[in-house]
Design a protein around this motif. Structure first.
Motif, PDB file in Angstrom:
ATOM      1  N   GLN A  22       0.827  -1.205   0.000  1.00  0.00           N
ATOM      2  CA  GLN A  22       0.000   0.000   0.000  1.00  0.00           C
ATOM      3  C   GLN A  22       0.863   1.258   0.000  1.00  0.00           C
ATOM      4  OE1 GLN A  22      -2.239  -1.210   3.554  1.00  0.00           O
ATOM      5  NE2 GLN A  22      -4.133  -0.809   2.396  1.00  0.00           N
ATOM      6  N   TYR A  25       2.464   1.839  -3.343  1.00  0.00           N
ATOM      7  CA  TYR A  25       1.455   2.279  -4.305  1.00  0.00           C
ATOM      8  C   TYR A  25       1.157   3.771  -4.131  1.00  0.00           C
ATOM      9  CZ  TYR A  25      -3.014   2.302  -6.836  1.00  0.00           C
ATOM     10  OH  TYR A  25      -4.043   2.587  -7.691  1.00  0.00           O
ATOM     11  N   TRP A  26       0.960   4.202  -2.891  1.00  0.00           N
ATOM     12  CA  TRP A  26       0.630   5.606  -2.620  1.00  0.00           C
ATOM     13  C   TRP A  26       1.795   6.529  -2.964  1.00  0.00           C
ATOM     14  CZ3 TRP A  26      -1.356   3.965   2.836  1.00  0.00           C
ATOM     15  CH2 TRP A  26      -2.587   3.309   2.707  1.00  0.00           C
ATOM     16  N   CYS A  29       2.213   6.873  -6.676  1.00  0.00           N
ATOM     17  CA  CYS A  29       1.262   7.790  -7.310  1.00  0.00           C
ATOM     18  C   CYS A  29       1.857   9.194  -7.376  1.00  0.00           C
ATOM     19  CB  CYS A  29      -0.055   7.782  -6.536  1.00  0.00           C
ATOM     20  SG  CYS A  29      -1.312   8.856  -7.247  1.00  0.00           S
TER      21      CYS A  29
END
Length: 163
Positions: A22, A25-26, A29
């Motif tokens: 997670q 992924y963040w 971004c």
């Protein structure tokens, strides 16, 4: 393009912390909008209230807990390292804010990671124009993650006393 490296550290025993996947992924971004930035390593440390308060006091002069602290890495002259910096996140504060604001814990964590990563990249919210630009960019990034506007609630988070 260099590979993104996220180091996840948990100084607390808490089952609800975001996973490494997670976090990557963040952070990824944010980096997707800064593909030429060579600084591709970030450490994210989850701490208790005592460590959060101590760091906030020692580095920001604010003797209280906070949701996220950002520590940009400053490379010594002549040394080229890919380190962007460190984020220190206090689980107790983030969990309390999420509950208080009626947000999912996962969404609020994503916001804290995006917000903190932007600080590491040099974004700030000291004056009103900077704040508006940073918050708008956060809204856009979080929308890409299918997360609602974090500033649409009555309580402004992360507040200007944090980081």
């Amino acid at each position: 393009m260099n590979e993104l490296i996220v180091d996840r550290q948990a100084a607390i025993n808490e089952p609800l912390l975001p996973t490494l996947a997670q976090l990557t992924y963040w952070v990824g971004c944010v980096f997707a909008h800064h593909p030429d930035d060579p600084r591709r390593e970030v450490t994210i440390r989850f701490v208790d209230e005592a460590e959060s308060q101590t760091l906030n006091r020692d580095y920001r002069g604010k003797d209280k807990t906070t949701n996220v602290l950002s520590f940009p890495f400053e490379s010594p002259p002549g040394i080229d390292l890919p380190l962007l910096g460190d984020l220190v996140i206090c689980h107790a504060v983030v969990a309390h804010e999420a509950q208080q604001q009626g947000k999912s814990l996962e969404h609020h964590y994503a916001h804290m990671v995006v917000h903190g990563t932007l600080h590491l990249m040099g974004y700030d919210h000291i004056d009103d124009q900077e704040a508006e630009e940073m918050e708008q960019f956060e809204r856009e990034l979080l929308a890409e993650l299918n997360i609602p506007d974090p500033y649409s609630v009555d309580i402004h988070t992360p507040d200007d006393d944090n980081h």
